[in-house]
Design a protein around this motif. Structure first.
Motif, PDB file in Angstrom:
ATOM      1  N   PHE B  45       0.831  -1.199   0.000  1.00 24.56           N
ATOM      2  CA  PHE B  45       0.000   0.000   0.000  1.00 24.56           C
ATOM      3  C   PHE B  45       0.868   1.251   0.000  1.00 24.56           C
ATOM      4  O   PHE B  45       0.665   2.165  -0.794  1.00 24.56           O
ATOM      5  CB  PHE B  45      -0.918  -0.015   1.232  1.00 24.56           C
ATOM      6  CG  PHE B  45      -1.764   1.212   1.353  1.00 24.56           C
ATOM      7  CD1 PHE B  45      -2.923   1.340   0.613  1.00 24.56           C
ATOM      8  CD2 PHE B  45      -1.390   2.253   2.193  1.00 24.56           C
ATOM      9  CE1 PHE B  45      -3.699   2.482   0.701  1.00 24.56           C
ATOM     10  CE2 PHE B  45      -2.156   3.396   2.294  1.00 24.56           C
ATOM     11  CZ  PHE B  45      -3.310   3.511   1.542  1.00 24.56           C
ATOM     12  N   PHE B  48       3.047   1.264  -3.547  1.00 26.13           N
ATOM     13  CA  PHE B  48       2.395   1.326  -4.857  1.00 26.13           C
ATOM     14  C   PHE B  48       1.133   2.191  -4.892  1.00 26.13           C
ATOM     15  O   PHE B  48       0.724   2.632  -5.946  1.00 26.13           O
ATOM     16  CB  PHE B  48       2.021  -0.080  -5.337  1.00 26.13           C
ATOM     17  CG  PHE B  48       3.196  -0.979  -5.530  1.00 26.13           C
ATOM     18  CD1 PHE B  48       4.188  -0.660  -6.455  1.00 26.13           C
ATOM     19  CD2 PHE B  48       3.331  -2.138  -4.793  1.00 26.13           C
ATOM     20  CE1 PHE B  48       5.278  -1.482  -6.643  1.00 26.13           C
ATOM     21  CE2 PHE B  48       4.424  -2.970  -4.977  1.00 26.13           C
ATOM     22  CZ  PHE B  48       5.401  -2.641  -5.887  1.00 26.13           C
ATOM     23  N   ILE B  49       0.484   2.348  -3.755  1.00 21.78           N
ATOM     24  CA  ILE B  49      -0.850   2.954  -3.809  1.00 21.78           C
ATOM     25  C   ILE B  49      -0.911   4.311  -3.135  1.00 21.78           C
ATOM     26  O   ILE B  49      -1.510   5.245  -3.657  1.00 21.78           O
ATOM     27  CB  ILE B  49      -1.882   1.988  -3.183  1.00 21.78           C
ATOM     28  CG1 ILE B  49      -1.901   0.691  -4.004  1.00 21.78           C
ATOM     29  CG2 ILE B  49      -3.272   2.610  -3.172  1.00 21.78           C
ATOM     30  CD1 ILE B  49      -2.759  -0.385  -3.449  1.00 21.78           C
ATOM     31  N   PRO B  52       0.217   7.604  -5.399  1.00 19.19           N
ATOM     32  CA  PRO B  52      -0.775   8.071  -6.371  1.00 19.19           C
ATOM     33  C   PRO B  52      -2.063   8.576  -5.715  1.00 19.19           C
ATOM     34  O   PRO B  52      -2.666   9.543  -6.178  1.00 19.19           O
ATOM     35  CB  PRO B  52      -1.049   6.824  -7.212  1.00 19.19           C
ATOM     36  CG  PRO B  52       0.216   6.047  -7.138  1.00 19.19           C
ATOM     37  CD  PRO B  52       0.753   6.286  -5.767  1.00 19.19           C
ATOM     38  N   LEU B  53      -2.449   7.929  -4.603  1.00 20.64           N
ATOM     39  CA  LEU B  53      -3.672   8.330  -3.913  1.00 20.64           C
ATOM     40  C   LEU B  53      -3.539   9.757  -3.377  1.00 20.64           C
ATOM     41  O   LEU B  53      -4.392  10.617  -3.609  1.00 20.64           O
ATOM     42  CB  LEU B  53      -3.904   7.358  -2.747  1.00 20.64           C
ATOM     43  CG  LEU B  53      -5.323   7.097  -2.294  1.00 20.64           C
ATOM     44  CD1 LEU B  53      -6.077   6.346  -3.372  1.00 20.64           C
ATOM     45  CD2 LEU B  53      -5.309   6.280  -1.010  1.00 20.64           C
TER      46      LEU B  53
END
Lengths: 464, 319, 303
Positions: B45, B48-49, B52-53
Motif C-alpha cells: 500500500f 504502490f498505492i 498516487p492516492l
C-alpha cells in the motif's frame, strides 16, 4: 485429509520453499521482458554495423492501430513508396501503435508526456481545432515550419490553403494533414432494393424536401427509407448540414455560440431531422452512443444513409449481398451553393523530439503525394488535402465516386473554432439537447434555444 | 475430519512447553503478529498505492492538465462542482438510481442461482459453467448482441413483445428506459458470475448436520433457509453487498460501450463525467476533485454498512 | 435431491403420492435450472455462431441462427494471421500465472492478519484498504504511471505482477477476510493450547479449511488478470508484449462521440478472437470449479 499432508511439511521447510518460490518467481517474472526487448536493442546495433557512415536515428511515431493510420503507413514502409527507406537509410521509423481510439490513446500520450518519454511524432483527430491547444497551451507539439524551410519544403505547394490554416495558429504550423475529407458529404443507397421496390434513384441535385418525399415512398413495414446515420449525432458530423441551412455554430473568434443568429433556419434544420423520426417516421429510432447504422444498412433495413467518405470504399467491399450507389447530400433550395466542413487526422512534431529533422522527413512522407495516391488506389485510406492527389486520374479510376467530392474538397471550408479548445464538450452539450429532441421529448423550437444556451455555457468555461 | 483430529495431530508434532505470560504481553504479541501478517499489504500500500492516492488528493486542489505544472487553487474545484457544474449532481443521482435498481436484484438473483446450483444435480459442473458463461463473454461482444436484442425497431425483445401484443419501449434509445436496460444487461452478465461463485463458496460453510438436525426437528425448506443457511452465509452476503454497491456506483464500461452516456445524458454516470473531464477536457485537477467527493460518498456509505453489520452478520471466528 | 429419488426406489414405505410428488419436485428443479442455463448460454452461443459468419450475414435481419456461410476456419485463421495472437496468449498466460500465485497467497496471509489478530489501527487500515476500491482509476492512473516509470518498470511486466505479491489488492483481502471470519476461533485456541504457533495454525488449520475460498479467489483472480485491459494498455508499449485483452481492441470497430471512426467492420473477427480469449477461462472454470464445493462443508464443525 489434506490437513494431514500439510502437517507433514515442517514450518522451516515451508518457509524455505516459499522463499525459493517467491524469489525465483520474481526473478523469472522479468524474464520475458528481456527477450522481447532484446531484438529492439539489437536492431540498431546490427544496422550500425551495416552502415557505419551515417548515424542511426530513431523516430518514434505514436498513433492508433487502425487500417488507415498505422496499418497503411506500415504498408507504405513495406512497399517503400516514394523510396523513403532508400532516401533516408539512417532513419529507423518505429510506429508505436495503440489499439482503440482516443479513449485509449489520450491517457497513453498524457502518461508519456508526464514521464518525459514521448516520442517524435503524434497523431490526433481534432474537434473544432482543439489540436491547436496541443501546440499553443499544452506544449506537446512544436512549430515545424523551421524544419520545412530548412529542407526547402513549401507547405503551400503541398496542401490546400484551408488545410494549412486550420492546422496553424499565429503563423506557426503545428500539424500536418494526413487524412482530410469533407464531413459526411455523401448518401449511400441500396441500389438493388430500390430497383426491386420500383423507386427512382436519388440524384445529386436533390433538395431535402425531395429526399423526404422519396424516403416516405420507400418506407414500408419492412424497411426505413432514409437515416441521417453518420451525420445525425453531433455538432461535428452535422456541421455541413447546418451550414447548408445557413447556420454557423460559432462566431469567427470561437467565443460566441451563434445558432440563433439565423434562428428560423436553425429551427427548420432541427425540425427536418425531428420529422424524419417523429413525424414521417422514415428513419429508425435514434440510438445512443454506439451507432448501429452500418448494421441497419448492411442488414438492408434502411434504403439510404448519410456516410463519411471513407465508407465509399468500405461499404461495397463489406456488404456483398446488394449493390450500392452514392449521391451527394441534398441542398435546401435547388441550385444552392454546396457548403462543407473539413475533417482531418493530423500528425504533429513533438517538442520532445530529439531528431526533429528525421521526424519532419518521416511526417512529410506520411503526408506525401505518392503515398496518398497509393493509399486511395489500394483502397486503404481516405483522401488528403493535397491538390496533386486530387488532380491525379489514378484516384478516379480506382474510386469514381471521388469525382463528386473533388469540387467540394477544392473549396473546402474549415471546421469552426471552439476557442477554449473544449470541442468535445461543445459537441456533447449539443448532443444532449439534440438527442432529447430526436426522442420526441422536446420540440425543435425549444431545442434550438437550449442548444444555444448549453453550448454558450461551454464556450464560457476557462480554456482547457 | 473434526477439530479433535487436527488438534491431536498438532500436539503430536509440536509438544512445546508453555510459559504463563501476562495478558498485556500476550496482547502485544498478538498485535505484533497481526502487523507482521498484514505487512505485505502495508508495504504494498505504501509503495504502490499511497503515493498516487495522495497525489490525486493534492491535485484536486489545483488546476492541472498533466502537461503543465499544477497550480494550487484551493477549494475552487470543489466549489465549482457544487455550484457551477450542471452535470455533476445529476450524474450522482443517476449513479445512485442505477445502483439502487441493480444491487438488490443482483444480490437476490445470484443467491437464488447459487442455492439452485448447490443442489445435488446431475451434471452440476456443466450447469455451473453454463451459468458462468456470460461473465466470460467479452463486453464488446455482449454489447453488440444487446444492441441487436434491444433495438427498438428490429430487435428480438420488441419483436417478441409485439407478438404478445405489447408495444415495447425504446430501451437504449429512451431516456426513461436506458438505465433499466443497463440494469438488465448487467444482471444478465453477472447473476451467474463471480457474485454467485462467492455465494456458492459461502454455502459450503453451512454445516450439513445442522441442516439435518433441523430436518429431523421438522423444519421445512423455507425455515431451514431462514434459520440456518442465511445466517451462516451472512459474511459472504455482506461482502457481496458492500462490493456490489461500490462496483455499481463505479459502473463505467457498460455505459461507455453501450450508450456512451446517452441518450440525452440519461446514462451519464459520475464515472463518465470524471473520465470526460480527465481525458477529454484535460481537467485532471477538477476530475480529481470529483473523484474525491465521490470517494467520500462511497466511504460514508460503506462505513454505515459496517456499523450496521454488527446487527446481522454472524462471524464464527470474530476477534 | 437426486439422491432422494434414488432413496425412494429402495424405500418402499413411501406412498405412491409421495413418490410422484418427489419426482414432480425434482423435475421442476431441473426445469428451472435449465431455463436459466439457456438464458445464460444464449449470448455465448450467439457469439459462437457469429464467429463463423461473413460480416454481411452477421448484420442480416432477421439473423440466421446457424451461419449459412460457415466460414469458421477462415475467420479464426484470419485472426491468427491478422495479429500476433499466439504471442499475446503466451504473454497473458505468463502475467496471469505470476500475478495469480502472488495475489492468492499474499492475500490469504494478509487476510489472516486482519481477521485473527487484534492490533491498534486495524479497523481504520481496513477501511483505508477498502477505500482503494472506491477512487476512480482515472485520477490515479498518471501518478501510478509516473511511479512505475521512476522504478524503470514501463514496458515490462513488473507493474502487472509485483504489486499482486503485496497483498493481492483490497478485493482479495476483503473476500478472504470474510471467509476466515467464518471459521470458529475455537480451532485456533485448541491448536494454540497444543503448542502450535500462529504460522502453523495458518497453514495447517486455516488454509486447509479455506479451500473453497481459495479456489474462488484463484478463479476470479485468473479471470480478472486474464482480462485486465487498462494495466497492460498503459504500462506496456511494445506490441509484442501486449496481452490478449489489449489485442482484442485491434479488431474492434471504434465509435467516438457518437460518430463512427474510420474502421472496416470486422465484428465477425472480433467475435472469433473474443471466443479464443475466453476459452482458457472457460476450461479453467470447468475443471477447477469442483474445488469451490470441497472443504469444510462435510466436515461438520461446531455451529
Amino acid at each position: 485429509m489434506n490437513r494431514k499432508n500439510a502437517g507433514l511439511l515442517s514450518r522451516r521447510q515451508f518457509l524455505v520453499t516459499m522463499g525459493a518460490v517467491t524469489a525465483s518467481s520474481l526473478l523469472v517474472a522479468c524474464a520475458p521482458a528481456s527477450p522481447a526487448a532484446a531484438p529492439a536493442a539489437e536492431a540498431p546495433a546490427a544496422s550500425s554495423d551495416a552502415a557505419p557512415a551515417a548515424e542511426r536515428v530513431t523516430v518514434r511515431a505514436h498513433m492508433v492501430e487502425k487500417q488507415d493510420v498505422s496499418a497503411w503507413i506500415q504498408m507504405g514502409l513495406d512497399q517503400d513508396i516514394e523510396g523513403f527507406k532508400e532516401a533516408n537509410p539512417e532513419i529507423d521509423l518505429v510506429l508505436e501503435t495503440i489499439p482503440g481510439w482516443t479513449p485509449e490513446y489520450i491517457p497513453k500520450i498524457l502518461s508519456f508526456t508526464a514521464a518525459g518519454t514521448l516520442g517524435d511524432l503524434v497523431w490526433f483527430p481534432p474537434r473544432h481545432r482543439s489540436h491547436i491547444a496541443w501546440g499553443e497551451s499544452y506544449g506537446i507539439v512544436q512549430d515545424y515550419r523551421p524544419y520545412a524551410d530548412g529542407v526547402g519544403y513549401k507547405l503551400e505547394d503541398n496542401f490546400f490553403q484551408g488545410a494549412i490554416d486550420v492546422n496553424s495558429s499565429g503563423g506557426k504550423a503545428y500539424w500536418m494533414s494526413y487524412i482530410s475529407e469533407p464531413i459526411v458529404p455523401i448518401i449511400a443507397y441500396n441500389k438493388t432494393k430500390i430497383a426491386e421496390m420500383g423507386l427512382a434513384e436519388p440524384s445529386d441535385d436533390w433538395t431535402f424536401d425531395e429526399l423526404a418525399d422519396w424516403a416516405q415512398q420507400g418506407t414500408t413495414d419492412d424497411v426505413f427509407g432514409y437515416d441521417p446515420a453518420d451525420r445525425a449525432y453531433a455538432a461535428f458530423s452535422g456541421g455541413p448540414y447546418y451550414r447548408q441551412h445557413g447556420v454557423e455554430p460559432v462566431n469567427e473568434e470561437g467565443t460566441q455560440a451563434t445558432f440563433l443568429d439565423n434562428q428560423e433556419a436553425f429551427v427548420k434544420a432541427l425540425k427536418y431531422t425531428y420529422d424524419l423520426v417523429n413525424t414521417w417516421k422514415v428513419s429508425p429510432s435514434p440510438s445512443a452512443g454506439a451507432v448501429n447504422a452500418p448494421e441497419m444498412f448492411g442488414g438492408q433495413k434502411v434504403l439510404a444513409v448519410d456516410i463519411w467518405p471513407f465508407r465509399i470504399q468500405i461499404y461495397p467491399a463489406t456488404f456483398t449481398d446488394f449493390e450500392i450507389g452514392f449521391v451527394l447530400t441534398p441542398v435546401v433550395n435547388k441550385g444552392d451553393k454546396r457548403r462543407s466542413m473539413l475533417n482531418e487526422h493530423v500528425f504533429g512534431m513533438t517538442t520532445a523530439s530529439k531528431n526533429p529533422d528525421a521526424a519532419f522527413a518521416s511526417m512529410a512522407w506520411f503526408c506525401g503525394y505518392e503515398m496518398n495516391v497509393q493509399a486511395l488506389v489500394q483502397g486503404q485510406k481516405g483522401p488528403i488535402a493535397r491538390a496533386d492527389v486530387w488532380a491525379d486520374e489514378r484516384v478516379y479510376d480506382a474510386v469514381p465516386t471521388y469525382a463528386k467530392l473533388r469540387p467540394i474538397m477544392e473549396s473546402i471550408e474549415p471546421d469552426y473554432l471552439v476557442a477554449n479548445y473544449r470541442g468535445d464538450e461543445f459537441d456533447l452539450a449539443f448532443a444532449q439537447v439534440f438527442d432529447a429532441m430526436q426522442l420526441g421529448e422536446k420540440q425543435p423550437e425549444e431545442a434550438a434555444i437550449e442548444i444555444q444556451d448549453l453550448c454558450q455555457a461551454v464556450l464560457d468555461k476557462e480554456p482547457a | 475430519m473434526t477439530s479433535q483430529d487436527s488438534s491431536s495431530a498438532l500436539s503430536a508434532t509440536a509438544p512445546l512447553p508453555k510459559q504463563r505470560v501476562k495478558m498485556s504481553a500476550a496482547r502485544r504479541r498478538e498485535a505484533i503478529e497481526g502487523i507482521l501478517y498484514t505487512s505485505p499489504w502495508i508495504i504494498g500500500f505504501l509503495v504502490f498505492i499511497a503515493g498516487p492516492l495522495l497525489a490525486s488528493l493534492y491535485l484536486s486542489f489545483t488546476k492541472y492538465n498533466v502537461l503543465r505544472p499544477a497550480k494550487f487553487i484551493g477549494l475552487t474545484n470543489y466549489i465549482f462542482a457544487f455550484t457551477n457544474d450542471p452535470l455533476f449532481l445529476p450524474s450522482i443521482g443517476r449513479t445512485f438510481y442505477f445502483a439502487l435498481a441493480s444491487v438488490p436484484l443482483a444480490m437476490i438473483g445470484s443467491l437464488f442461482v447459487a442455492i439452485l446450483l448447490n443442489q445435488k444435480l446431475v451434471g452440476t459442473t456443466v450447469w455451473r459453467t453454463m451459468y458462468f458463461l456470460p461473465t466470460l463473454t467479452p463486453i464488446v461482444a455482449a454489447a453488440l448482441l444487446w444492441r441487436w436484442m434491444l433495438n427498438p425497431d428490429v430487435g428480438l425483445i420488441n419483436f417478441l413483445l409485439d407478438k404478445i401484443g405489447i408495444e415495447g419501449p425504446g430501451w437504449l434509445s429512451s431516456t426513461t428506459w436506458a438505465i433499466p436496460s443497463l440494469v438488465l444487461m448487467g444482471l444478465w452478465a453477472s447473476v451467474g458470475g463471480s457474485r454467485m461463485i462467492i455465494f456458492l463458496a459461502g454455502l459450503q460453510d453451512v454445516p450439513t448436520e445442522m441442516l439435518e438436525a433441523a430436518e429431523i426437528d421438522g423444519a421445512g425448506t423455507w425455515a431451514k433457509f431462514w434459520r440456518i443457511t442465511l445466517p451462516m452465509i451472512t459474511p459472504t452476503v455482506f461482502f457481496n453487498l458492500v462490493l456490489g454497491i461500490i462496483f455499481a456506483l463505479r459502473t463505467f464500461d457498460i455505459a461507455f460501450v453501450a450508450t456512451a452516456g446517452g441518450p440525452a445524458r440519461a446514462t451519464w454516470f459520475i464515472s463518465l463525467h470524471i473520465y470526460q473531464n480527465a481525458f477529454t477536457s484535460f481537467d485532471m485537477g477538477y476530475a480529481s476533485a470529483l473523484a474525491w467527493v465521490f470517494l467520500l460518498l462511497i466511504l460514508l456509505l460503506t462505513l454505515v454498512q459496517f456499523r450496521l453489520s454488527g446487527r446481522w452478520v454472524y462471524y464464527a471466528g470474530e476477534r | 435431491m437426486a439422491q432422494q429419488v434414488v432413496g425412494t426406489k429402495s424405500g418402499q414405505r413411501h406412498s405412491r403420492d409421495w413418490v410422484v410428488g418427489q419426482i414432480g419436485k425434482v423435475s421442476l428443479l431441473y426445469l428451472i435450472v435449465a431455463i436459466g442455463a439457456i438464458a445464460s448460454m444464449f449470448p455465448f452461443f450467439w457469439t459462437v455462431v457469429s464467429s463463423g459468419k461473413t460480416i454481411s450475414e452477421l448484420y442480416r435481419y432477421p439473423p440466421t441462427f446457424w451461419p449459412e456461410s460457415t466460414q469458421f476456419v477462415k475467420n479464426y485463421s484470419e485472426v491468427w494471421s491478422a495479429v500476433p495472437f499466439g504471442r499475446w496468449l503466451l504473454n497473458t498466460a505468463w502475467v496471469t500465472t505470476w500475478a495469480l500465485i502472488g495475489g492468492t497467497l499474499s492475500s490469504a496471509i494478509v487476510a489472516y492478519g486482519f481477521s485473527r489478530f487484534r492490533f491498534p489501527g486495524r479497523d481504520l487500515f481496513f477501511v483505508i484498504t477498502l477505500g482503494t476500491l472506491m477512487l476512480p482509476v482515472e485520477v490515479t492512473l498518471i501518478p501510478t504511471y509516473l511511479l512505475f516509470s521512476k522504478f524503470n518498470w514501463i514496458d515490462t511486466y513488473y507493474p502487472l505482477i509485483v504489486p499482486a505479491w503485496f497483498g493481492g489488492g483490497a478485493f482479495n483481502i476483503f473476500l478472504m477476510r470474510q471467509f476466515l471470519l467464518g471459521i470458529p476461533y475455537d480451532l485456533d485456541e485448541a491448536a494454540r493450547i497444543d503448542g502450535a504457533n500462529s504460522w502453523r495454525i495458518l497453514w495447517q488449520i486455516i488454509l486447509p479449511l479455506s479451500k473453497p475460498a481459495l479456489a474462488t479467489l484463484a478463479t476470479l483472480g485468473f479471470i480478472g488478470n486474464w482480462n485486465n485491459f487498462l494495466g497492460p494498455l498503459i504500462f506496456l508499449n511494445t506490441e509484442s508484449k501486449y496481452t490478449v485483452a489489449v489485442g482484442l481492441r485491434y479488431l474492434q470497430s471504434t465509435f467516438a462521440g457518437g460518430s463512427a471512426v474510420v474502421s472496416r467492420p470486422q465484428d465477425h473477427l472480433l467475435m472469433a478472437a473474443a471466443l479464443m480469449v475466453a476459452l482458457p477461462c472457460l476450461i479453467l472454470f470447468f475443471v477447477g470449479q469442483r474445488y469451490f464445493v470441497e472443504g469444510i462443508a462435510t466436515t461438520g464443525l461446531k455451529g
